[in-house]
Design an enzyme around this catalytic site. Structure first.
Site, PDB file in Angstrom:
ATOM      1  CE  LYS A 189       0.316   2.271   2.580  1.00 26.82           C
ATOM      2  NZ  LYS A 189       0.418   3.685   2.931  1.00 26.82           N
TER       3      LYS A 189
ATOM      4  CE  LYS B 150      -2.060   8.754  -4.904  1.00 28.68           C
ATOM      5  NZ  LYS B 150      -2.262  10.081  -4.451  1.00 28.68           N
TER       6      LYS B 150
ATOM      7  CE  LYS C 291      -7.579   7.027   1.149  1.00 28.51           C
ATOM      8  NZ  LYS C 291      -6.309   7.611   1.731  1.00 28.51           N
TER       9      LYS C 291
HETATM   10  P1  ADP Z   1      -3.714   5.196   2.758  1.00 28.11           P
HETATM   11  O1  ADP Z   1      -2.474   4.246   2.501  1.00 28.11           O
HETATM   12  O2  ADP Z   1      -4.618   4.584   3.663  1.00 28.11           O
HETATM   13  O3  ADP Z   1      -4.483   5.743   1.518  1.00 28.11           O
HETATM   14  P2  ADP Z   1      -2.585   7.952   2.809  1.00 28.11           P
HETATM   15  O4  ADP Z   1      -1.797   7.281   1.689  1.00 28.11           O
HETATM   16  O5  ADP Z   1      -3.836   8.598   2.669  1.00 28.11           O
HETATM   17  O6  ADP Z   1      -3.106   6.502   3.520  1.00 28.11           O
HETATM   18  O7  ADP Z   1      -1.795   8.375   3.953  1.00 28.11           O
HETATM   19  C1  ADP Z   1      -1.637   9.612   4.691  1.00 28.11           C
HETATM   20  C2  ADP Z   1      -0.532   9.458   5.738  1.00 28.11           C
HETATM   21  O8  ADP Z   1      -0.511   8.445   6.503  1.00 28.11           O
HETATM   22  C3  ADP Z   1       0.926   9.415   4.988  1.00 28.11           C
HETATM   23  O9  ADP Z   1       1.854  10.393   5.403  1.00 28.11           O
HETATM   24  C4  ADP Z   1       1.526   8.130   5.146  1.00 28.11           C
HETATM   25  O10 ADP Z   1       2.772   7.744   5.207  1.00 28.11           O
HETATM   26  C5  ADP Z   1       0.580   7.638   6.493  1.00 28.11           C
HETATM   27  N1  ADP Z   1       0.147   6.215   6.573  1.00 28.11           N
HETATM   28  C6  ADP Z   1      -0.503   5.764   5.828  1.00 28.11           C
HETATM   29  N2  ADP Z   1      -0.715   4.483   6.081  1.00 28.11           N
HETATM   30  C7  ADP Z   1       0.262   3.932   7.045  1.00 28.11           C
HETATM   31  C8  ADP Z   1       0.549   3.069   7.504  1.00 28.11           C
HETATM   32  N3  ADP Z   1       0.206   1.755   7.482  1.00 28.11           N
HETATM   33  N4  ADP Z   1       1.665   3.086   8.506  1.00 28.11           N
HETATM   34  C9  ADP Z   1       2.312   4.027   8.777  1.00 28.11           C
HETATM   35  N5  ADP Z   1       1.938   5.311   8.181  1.00 28.11           N
HETATM   36  C10 ADP Z   1       0.717   5.408   7.270  1.00 28.11           C
END
Ligand code: ADP
Length: 328
Positions: A195, A114, A198
């Site tokens: 993956k 990060k 957002k």
């Molecule tokens: P992003 O990757 O969109 O920033 P976050 O890191 O805020 O998402 O993720 C919040 C939660 O959602 C975490 O527990 C993460 O494991 C789950 N998560 C995020 N993206 C995915 C995905 N593409 N598939 C499965 N779980 C996800």
């Protein structure tokens, strides 16, 4: 015998949660309410460790809470609250920070990832895992639903709990990871090698829970597949179709095998059209309900204030204990 205490948090870092968040995390939140004693937290204090806009953050915390309620997180069956409304999180984080070695904090890989993306890196981002340990230990949590990305942080929480107990006497429960029902990582709809996220997904790649139902349909129908025109699961050679199969199985509460059989001999058009309806039907009402919660400001405030009060009641017990042990 009491139900296991579960704690989980999510950052209010976007205007809407996406399908990956739901299938990878929030779906379990809803499911765990009955068989556990669950606390669910919108972790706004974690969200200020990177650049943010105060007005946007405030709004996103409320929208996040409203979405959780709309998804079925039920304040009668769990404790739902916003982290900054419970000052004990920061209080315990300070104590735990003084128990954390510089070396062990420096080994956290998420900080490295990060901070590399930030123009200006803060101490808050560095100590983020210590605040997360406080979130968990404050409630004498037995089980923490975590994805792979948070494993290392949970390991730190366990180490800190164990070390504090050894040094000062039994104070914290050492939390266990709760391995969530195997869900494949949800992939970007327009680039199934990545993956769904957002931050890195383009406009069509990420399916937001607050998207209009027609936008959801469009995104599914324009998802990248392949030229074979066979609905078959093969992650390596058919990542797009395999991702859609995973989504369909999870949202439609069926299995990939059954879907493969149902769509044998049919083209992608039929398959995507049906999936678009399944998704729109499942999440269309979530967007509507979220807006209803947001429209009734007093009621949302009431729910969140009540949640914070219940959380504080538990949190002060742990803080009192830890303060005595540490010599305050
Ligand atoms: P992003 O990757 O969109 O920033 P976050 O890191 O805020 O998402 O993720 C919040 C939660 O959602 C975490 O527990 C993460 O494991 C789950 N998560 C995020 N993206 C995915 C995905 N593409 N598939 C499965 N779980 C996800």
């Amino acid at each position: 015998d009491r139900k296991p205490r579960v704690f989980s948090g999510i950052q209010p870092t976007s205007d809407s949660f996406h399908l990956g968040n739901y299938l990878g995390a929030l779906r379990q939140w809803v499911a765990l309410q009955d068989d556990s004693d669950a606390l669910y937290c919108v972790v706004d204090q974690h969200a200020i460790t990177v650049d943010h806009d105060p007005k946007v953050l405030h709004e996103r915390s409320r929208v996040s809470a409203a979405q959780l309620l709309a998804l079925g997180v039920d304040p009668e069956r769990c404790i739902l609250f916003i982290q900054s409304q419970v000052p004990e999180h920061a209080m315990l984080a300070w104590i735990l920070g003084s128990e954390t070695g510089m070396g062990e904090a420096s080994r956290m890989t998420q900080f490295k990832d990060k901070s590399a993306k930030q123009e200006r890196t803060t101490v808050g981002l560095f100590t983020y895992p210590i605040l997360m340990a406080a979130d968990i230990l404050l409630y004498q949590t037995d089980q923490v639903p975590v994805g792979e990305d948070q494993r290392q942080h949970l390991e730190l929480s366990r180490d800190l709990a164990g070390r504090f107990n050894t040094t000062y006497g039994k104070t914290f429960i050492v939390p266990e990871p709760y391995i969530v029902k195997e869900t494949a990582t949800i992939k970007d709809l327009s680039d199934p090698e990545k993956k769904m996220s957002k931050t890195s997904s383009g406009p069509r790649g990420c399916l937001y829970l607050l998207d209009d139902a027609n936008v959801m349909r469009k995104k599914i129908k324009s998802a990248v597949t392949d030229s074979e025109a066979q609905v078959r699961y093969d992650l390596e050679h058919k990542p797009g179709v395999s991702n859609l199969l995973n989504i369909y199985a999870a949202v439609g509460d069926t299995t990939v095998e059954k879907l493969e059989a149902d769509y044998a001999g049919k083209g992608y058009g039929d398959f995507k059209g049906d999936l678009a309806e399944v998704v729109a039907e499942a999440f269309g009402p979530v967007a509507v309900k979220t807006r209803e919660y947001l429209a009734d400001k007093a009621e949302l405030d009431r729910i969140l204030t009540a949640g914070a009060e219940k959380a504080r009641h538990l949190a002060t017990r742990t803080i009192d204990k830890a303060y005595k042990k540490i010599g305050f």
